[in-house]
Design an enzyme around this catalytic site. Structure first.
Site, PDB file in Angstrom:
ATOM      1  CB  SER A 141      -1.047   0.188   1.445  1.00 39.93           C
ATOM      2  OG  SER A 141      -1.967   1.206   1.532  1.00 39.93           O
ATOM      3  CE1 TYR A 179      -3.863  -2.022   5.166  1.00 44.74           C
ATOM      4  CE2 TYR A 179      -3.060   0.065   4.672  1.00 44.74           C
ATOM      5  CZ  TYR A 179      -3.602  -0.957   4.196  1.00 44.74           C
ATOM      6  OH  TYR A 179      -3.961  -1.187   2.486  1.00 44.74           O
TER       7      TYR A 179
END
Ligand SMILES: NC(=O)c1ccc[n+]([C@@H]2O[C@H](COP(=O)([O-])OP(=O)(O)OC[C@H]3O[C@@H](n4cnc5c(N)ncnc54)[C@H](O)[C@@H]3O)[C@@H](O)[C@H]2O)c1
Length: 269
Positions: A142, A156
């Site tokens: 990401s 995350y």
């Protein structure tokens, strides 16, 4: 890999979003696809759509958080198609909460699903690919693993940053053995990922994205980018090339970069 025609691809998180779109892209190019997802009905539906469009696919339930998930997935794939050529480690779940409010058990949940799943996948599939002397691994990270634009999702971001490092190390190890590695770094993509958010920990926090220059992409665009990267042997696949400018800016003056991000966050509160 010159072509994905006739190759077998295993895609985790294949029932929705980026995984689903990539399954369709690879199937359109002639790959046979194992659509693996914790959502068995969704995985079966994607496989059925692919078959309905003239492609080859099988859906299977797989919880990537399980200890034996990838050994079972490997056995399933070998039983279905006799070989594995492409492995896409694509599952990711979000979390939200201030750094002093996210409990250790939530860190463990996110690290297990996002990061240790990749470790378990490598454990199962790497020996197979190395023995074959061919294949391709796609790891979905990401923008959040490349630079920090919010402080309310540290588990995350940390899991995604670790995937960046693992992928780079694997590329060094595997390229000389004829095996490709792609590090997919999506910016904003219109998917169902928000559904994976648990109710937040501690005070509510605002939703912050990686930057206003990054618009939302449709997952189908990303699916095609992934299929191209596999064929071209591309390592770094950011879904939006503008992210390079952000990384250059950070590398040029990391302290100034943090100051600017902190100002942005303060002004949006
Ligand atoms: N959508 C974005 O804006 C964006 C941005 C950056 C990175 N990503 C990454 O892209 C990847 C794909 O996410 P998406 O946006 O397509 O989301 P999505 O929610 O649409 O798809 C994720 C899929 O993973 C499945 N899944 C969840 N937990 C699982 C588990 N334990 N085992 C097996 N399957 C499980 C879900 O059922 C779902 O089908 C993730 O790794 C995510 O972190 C997405």
């Amino acid at each position: 890999m010159d072509t994905v025609q006739g190759k077998t691809a295993v895609i985790t998180g294949g029932a929705s979003g980026i995984g689903r779109a990539t399954a369709h892209s690879l199937a359109r190019r002639g790959a046979q696809v194992i659509v693996a997802d914790i959502d068995a009905t969704g995985a079966a539906a994607v496989a059925s759509d692919i078959i309905g469009s003239g492609g080859s696919a099988t859906g299977v339930r797989c919880d990537v958080g399980g200890e034996s998930a990838f050994e079972e997935l490997k056995a399933f794939a070998l039983d279905a198609y006799g070989r594995v050529d492409i492995v896409m480690n694509n599952v990711g779940v979000l979390t939200r909460g201030l750094p002093d409010h996210i409990p250790v058990h939530e860190w463990q949940r996110v690290i297990n699903i996002n990061l240790l799943s990749v470790v378990r996948s490598n454990d199962a599939f790497l020996p197979l690919l190395v023995e074959q002397g061919s294949g391709h691994i796609v790891n979905t990270a990401s923008f959040a693993g490349l630079y920090t634009y919010a402080y309310d999702r540290l588990p995350y971001a940390a899991s995604k940053a670790a995937i960046v490092q693992i992928s780079e190390g694997l590329a060094l190890y595997l390229r000389p053995k004829g095996i490709g590695v792609t590090l997919l770094c999506p910016g904003p993509v219109r998917t169902n990922i928000a559904a994976s958010l648990p109710s937040g920990f501690g005070p509510a926090t605002g939703t912050r994205g990686p930057g206003t220059q990054f618009g939302f992409l449709e997952p189908e665009v990303v699916g095609e980018q992934v299929a191209d990267a596999i064929v071209d042997g591309t390592f770094w696949l950011p879904t939006d090339a503008q992210v390079r400018d952000v990384l250059v800016q950070r590398a040029s003056d990391w302290d100034a970069f943090i100051d600017e991000k902190a100002r942005e966050i303060a002004s949006s509160d």
